[in-house]
Design a protein around this motif. Structure first.
Motif, PDB file in Angstrom:
ATOM      1  N   ASP A   8       5.582  -6.856   1.058  1.00  0.00           N
ATOM      2  CA  ASP A   8       4.368  -7.402   1.650  1.00  0.00           C
ATOM      3  C   ASP A   8       4.432  -7.354   3.178  1.00  0.00           C
ATOM      4  OD1 ASP A   8       2.132  -8.838   2.399  1.00  0.00           O
ATOM      5  OD2 ASP A   8       2.259 -10.166   0.655  1.00  0.00           O
ATOM      6  N   THR A   9       3.651  -6.422   3.747  1.00  0.00           N
ATOM      7  CA  THR A   9       3.644  -6.241   5.206  1.00  0.00           C
ATOM      8  C   THR A   9       3.276  -7.531   5.930  1.00  0.00           C
ATOM      9  OG1 THR A   9       2.991  -3.949   4.904  1.00  0.00           O
ATOM     10  CG2 THR A   9       2.680  -4.875   7.097  1.00  0.00           C
ATOM     11  N   TYR A  39       9.224  -2.278   5.730  1.00  0.00           N
ATOM     12  CA  TYR A  39       7.893  -2.732   5.338  1.00  0.00           C
ATOM     13  C   TYR A  39       6.786  -1.765   5.738  1.00  0.00           C
ATOM     14  CZ  TYR A  39       9.859  -7.400   4.480  1.00  0.00           C
ATOM     15  OH  TYR A  39      10.582  -8.456   4.000  1.00  0.00           O
ATOM     16  N   ASP A  41       4.093   4.059   5.821  1.00  0.00           N
ATOM     17  CA  ASP A  41       2.725   4.260   5.295  1.00  0.00           C
ATOM     18  C   ASP A  41       2.587   5.582   4.551  1.00  0.00           C
ATOM     19  OD1 ASP A  41       3.097   5.689   7.593  1.00  0.00           O
ATOM     20  OD2 ASP A  41       1.090   5.353   8.383  1.00  0.00           O
ATOM     21  N   THR A  77       0.205   1.850  11.783  1.00  0.00           N
ATOM     22  CA  THR A  77       0.243   2.295  10.381  1.00  0.00           C
ATOM     23  C   THR A  77      -1.163   2.403   9.796  1.00  0.00           C
ATOM     24  OG1 THR A  77       0.440   0.048   9.494  1.00  0.00           O
ATOM     25  CG2 THR A  77       2.495   1.201   9.991  1.00  0.00           C
ATOM     26  N   SER A  85       8.052   1.129  -0.660  1.00  0.00           N
ATOM     27  CA  SER A  85       7.691   0.261   0.466  1.00  0.00           C
ATOM     28  C   SER A  85       6.375  -0.473   0.218  1.00  0.00           C
ATOM     29  CB  SER A  85       7.607   1.098   1.737  1.00  0.00           C
ATOM     30  OG  SER A  85       7.004   0.358   2.757  1.00  0.00           O
ATOM     31  N   ASP A  86       5.501   0.128  -0.625  1.00  0.00           N
ATOM     32  CA  ASP A  86       4.234  -0.527  -0.975  1.00  0.00           C
ATOM     33  C   ASP A  86       4.456  -1.858  -1.674  1.00  0.00           C
ATOM     34  OD1 ASP A  86       2.598   1.303   0.119  1.00  0.00           O
ATOM     35  OD2 ASP A  86       2.186   2.402  -1.738  1.00  0.00           O
ATOM     36  N   HIS A  87       5.650  -2.024  -2.277  1.00  0.00           N
ATOM     37  CA  HIS A  87       5.941  -3.263  -3.009  1.00  0.00           C
ATOM     38  C   HIS A  87       6.494  -4.366  -2.106  1.00  0.00           C
ATOM     39  CE1 HIS A  87       5.224  -1.744  -7.156  1.00  0.00           C
ATOM     40  NE2 HIS A  87       5.280  -0.613  -6.478  1.00  0.00           N
TER      41      HIS A  87
END
Lengths: 218, 100
Positions: free
Chosen positions: A69-70, A215, A218, B30, A65-67
């Protein structure tokens, strides 16, 4: 009766198998809701796949999910919510016989839908560039997990199917816009605007779930 | 007439602003790193509230015939059955990791 009365003219959208305009409107709307039920279950299968694989590989979803873009995911959420507002405003304009309002609001909706797809295009190409493809075509080395391709297969399937729905929505909005320009819609008859609106809001709801699930891990 | 509720422009803007605010909230939570599994619970809860707002006010279910609401609820019930029965299998496998 030589000349057709205004009452008759207003009723020319009414099909012979309905009692009156209201019954026709309610029937069309119910039909659309039944279609939306099938849509919810259609996407439901993909959400089920998401849940199963997230329960199997919670650490993968965290890493992969880090890949995503939030920031752009959030922008697209704002874009879709705004387009839902303009669709609702288009329906309101039709209910109030404001021809210009229907056209302007539909045009803004189409523009916002294009903005959504353009952002999605840049998100996809950015991933393709580093080898993040679905399934067996996945070649990216940057995620330390054997099943990293699974997350992106789910990502591409869910956002891809959603994207197809947005494209179909654009087509429907263009059709509505052309009809609105011919003055087809009024407070007496705006069924196509109403039920296309229902479809568009459902596409919005699907994205409301996709955004945090893909997205915002965390 | 149930099917012809006209929402005021002010009301529709209010609904949109509420949805945008909840979008901000779902991103903001988050940043404070709620521990597992509550982060997922909070994210889903906010999404459900947002969807309920869209369905009730943008999709007019609040003023609509109850039958259309019944259709929506039915689809959600069947979706939950799908997930429930699937998880009864996948969560309790002796060898949980498949070859794919």
């Amino acid at each position: 009766m030589e000349q057709p009365s205004t009452l008759e003219k207003k009723q020319d959208h009414l099909q012979h198998h309905f009692v009156d305009s209201d019954q026709q409107f309610e029937s069309a709307k119910m039909g659309m809701w039944i279609f939306l039920v099938t849509e919810i279950l259609f996407f439901g299968g993909l959400f089920a796949a998401y849940i199963v694989f997230r329960s199997w590989y919670p650490e993968l979803f965290l890493l992969a999910s880090d890949h995503l873009d939030t920031f752009w995911g959030a922008v697209n959420t704002v874009v879709l919510i705004s387009s839902s507002l303009t669709v609702a405003m288009a329906i309101r304009s039709a209910q109030l016989n404001q021809q210009k309002g229907i056209i302007i609001n539909l045009a803004i909706t189409i523009a916002l839908a294009f903005v959504f797809m353009v952002i999605k295009y840049f998100e996809y190409t950015e991933k393709f560039a580093v080898g993040i493809f679905p399934g067996g075509y996945y070649t990216y080395e940057g995620i330390a997990h054997d099943q990293a391709n699974i997350f992106f297969s789910i990502y591409y399937m869910m956002t891809g199917l959603h994207g197809i729905h947005v494209v179909v929505g654009i087509g429907l909005m263009v059709w509505l816009l052309l009809r609105a320009r011919k003055g087809h819609f009024s407070s007496e008859y705006y069924t196509p605007v109403e039920i296309t609106g229902l479809y568009w809001h459902l596409v919005d709801i699907i994205w409301i779930f996709l955004f945090p699930l893909l997205y915002l891990i965390d | 007439m149930s099917g012809h509720h006209v929402s005021s422009a002010k009301f529709l803007w209010g609904v949109a602003i509420a949805l945008l605010f909840l979008t901000y909230v779902t991103v903001a939570v988050t940043w404070i790193h709620i521990p597992e599994p509550w982060n997922v619970v909070v994210a889903i809860a906010i999404a459900v509230v947002k969807s309920a707002i869209v369905a009730a006010f943008f999709m007019h279910l609040w003023w609509d015939t109850k039958f259309n609401l019944l259709l929506l609820i039915t689809s959600i019930v069947f979706f939950l059955i799908l997930i429930g029965i699937t998880l009864l299998d996948t969560l309790y496998r002796i060898d949980p990791v498949p070859s794919f």
